[in-house]
Motif scaffolding. Structure first.
Motif, mmCIF file in Angstrom:
data_model
loop_
_atom_site.group_PDB
_atom_site.id
_atom_site.type_symbol
_atom_site.label_atom_id
_atom_site.label_comp_id
_atom_site.label_asym_id
_atom_site.label_seq_id
_atom_site.Cartn_x
_atom_site.Cartn_y
_atom_site.Cartn_z
ATOM 1 N N ARG A 1 -31.622 28.304 37.652
ATOM 2 C CA ARG A 1 -31.661 26.978 36.851
ATOM 3 C C ARG A 1 -30.825 27.220 36.319
ATOM 4 O O ARG A 1 -29.737 25.526 36.758
ATOM 5 N N CYS A 2 -30.362 27.814 35.733
ATOM 6 C CA CYS A 2 -28.612 27.759 35.526
ATOM 7 C C CYS A 2 -27.291 27.883 36.242
ATOM 8 O O CYS A 2 -26.799 27.021 35.712
ATOM 9 N N TYR B 1 -24.799 15.202 31.205
ATOM 10 C CA TYR B 1 -26.229 15.846 30.905
ATOM 11 C C TYR B 1 -27.380 15.199 31.273
ATOM 12 O O TYR B 1 -28.304 15.780 32.115
ATOM 13 N N GLU C 1 -29.174 21.163 28.016
ATOM 14 C CA GLU C 1 -27.883 21.667 27.293
ATOM 15 C C GLU C 1 -28.235 23.134 26.868
ATOM 16 O O GLU C 1 -27.225 23.638 27.169
ATOM 17 N N ASN C 2 -29.185 23.654 27.043
ATOM 18 C CA ASN C 2 -29.593 25.090 27.055
ATOM 19 C C ASN C 2 -29.225 25.944 28.382
ATOM 20 O O ASN C 2 -28.953 27.072 27.820
ATOM 21 N N GLN C 3 -29.684 25.687 28.878
ATOM 22 C CA GLN C 3 -29.103 25.796 30.621
ATOM 23 C C GLN C 3 -27.666 25.790 30.211
ATOM 24 O O GLN C 3 -27.152 27.062 30.763
ATOM 25 N N LYS D 1 -32.106 18.113 26.897
ATOM 26 C CA LYS D 1 -31.798 19.389 26.338
ATOM 27 C C LYS D 1 -31.753 20.304 26.701
ATOM 28 O O LYS D 1 -31.442 21.414 26.806
ATOM 29 N N THR D 2 -32.799 21.156 27.745
ATOM 30 C CA THR D 2 -33.050 21.713 28.656
ATOM 31 C C THR D 2 -32.070 22.219 29.423
ATOM 32 O O THR D 2 -31.610 22.883 29.650
ATOM 33 N N LYS E 1 -22.513 31.443 28.739
ATOM 34 C CA LYS E 1 -22.549 32.749 28.009
ATOM 35 C C LYS E 1 -22.305 34.175 29.001
ATOM 36 O O LYS E 1 -21.509 35.169 28.580
ATOM 37 N N SER F 1 -35.374 17.614 30.776
ATOM 38 C CA SER F 1 -35.184 17.383 29.594
ATOM 39 C C SER F 1 -33.153 17.186 29.716
ATOM 40 O O SER F 1 -33.153 18.332 29.963
ATOM 41 N N ALA G 1 -25.397 25.890 28.170
ATOM 42 C CA ALA G 1 -25.260 27.551 27.135
ATOM 43 C C ALA G 1 -25.530 28.587 27.822
ATOM 44 O O ALA G 1 -24.812 29.678 27.634
ATOM 45 N N LYS G 2 -26.397 28.858 28.100
ATOM 46 C CA LYS G 2 -27.076 30.502 28.541
ATOM 47 C C LYS G 2 -25.900 30.609 30.008
ATOM 48 O O LYS G 2 -25.627 31.160 30.485
#
Length: 183
Positions: free
Chosen positions: A133-134, A148, A163-165, A160-161, A171, A158, A167-168
Motif C-alpha cells: 500500500r505504501c 492525496y 497521508e499516513n501511508q 488521511k490513510t 520514513k 480515505s 508518511a510511512k
C-alpha cells in the motif's frame, strides 16, 4: 461446467507444465487481476496487456515459482508490481527525454555517472521494498503527480490513510537510503 479447482490443484498442474493449469488459472483470476491493475492504471487496454503479462510470466517461471500463501494473493502482488513498474518505467522515460538536452550539454565524468546510476538503483530497490500500500501511494503521488485526494478516490481509501501511508513510505525510504556523509 467443471467444478472450480483448488489453488493447490492449479499450481500442481502449472508446475507439471500442463497448459490446462495456466488456462484454468487465467479463467479463474483474469478479471480479478484486471481490477487490481485498473486501480493503479485506469486504462482498459493497458490493463489487459499488463494482466496478460502477469499470466505469461507465471507460465514462463512456472518451474521456479513457489506460492507460500494463496494463489490469488500471489497473482495480485504480481499484478500490482507489474503496474507499478510500468508507471515507474514510463515516468523514467519521460524524465530522461525531458533531461536529455541538459545531460548532453553538461559533461559528467565516468565516476559521477556511475554514482548517479548506483543512487538510482538504490532508490528503485528501496521503492520496490516498500509495503504494497505504501508503494502504491508513493508511486501515484511522486511519479504520477496525483494529489492525496485523487489517490484516495482512485484506491477507495480515505485521504488521511493516503497521508499516513506517504508518511510511512517516506520514513522507510529515508531509513533505507541513509548516506553517511563526512561534512
Amino acid at each position: 461446467m467443471q467444478p472450480q479447482r483448488t489453488d493447490q490443484e492449479l499450481l500442481d498442474l502449472l508446475n507439471q507444465g500442463d497448459e490446462r493449469g495456466i488456462e484454468l488459472i487465467f479463467r479463474q483470476y483474469y478479471a480479478y487481476i484486471c481490477k487490481a491493475v485498473y486501480k493503479i492504471i485506469p486504462d482498459s487496454n493497458l490493463v489487459e496487456d499488463l494482466a496478460q503479462e502477469v499470466f505469461y510470466e507465471l507460465w514462463r517461471k512456472r518451474e521456479r515459482i513457489r506460492v507460500s500463501s494463496s494463489l490469488k494473493g500471489y497473482l495480485r502482488r504480481a499484478a500490482v508490481n507489474k503496474a507499478l513498474n510500468f508507471v515507474r518505467d514510463q515516468r523514467i522515460k519521460f524524465t530522461d527525454e525531458e533531461q536529455a538536452p541538459v545531460q548532453k550539454s553538461t559533461e559528467a565524468t565516468a565516476p559521477e555517472l556511475m554514482a548517479a546510476d548506483q543512487l538510482q538503483s538504490s532508490i528503485d530497490k528501496a521503492i520496490d521494498a516498500l509495503p504494497e500500500r505504501c508503494r502504491i501511494v508513493f508511486v501515484l503521488s511522486r511519479f504520477e503527480d496525483m494529489s492525496y485526494r485523487e489517490i484516495a478516490e482512485q484506491l477507495e481509501i480515505s485521504p488521511k490513510t493516503v497521508e499516513n501511508q506517504m508518511a510511512k513510505a517516506l520514513k522507510i525510504l529515508r531509513e533505507m537510503l541513509k548516506v553517511n556523509r563526512n561534512d
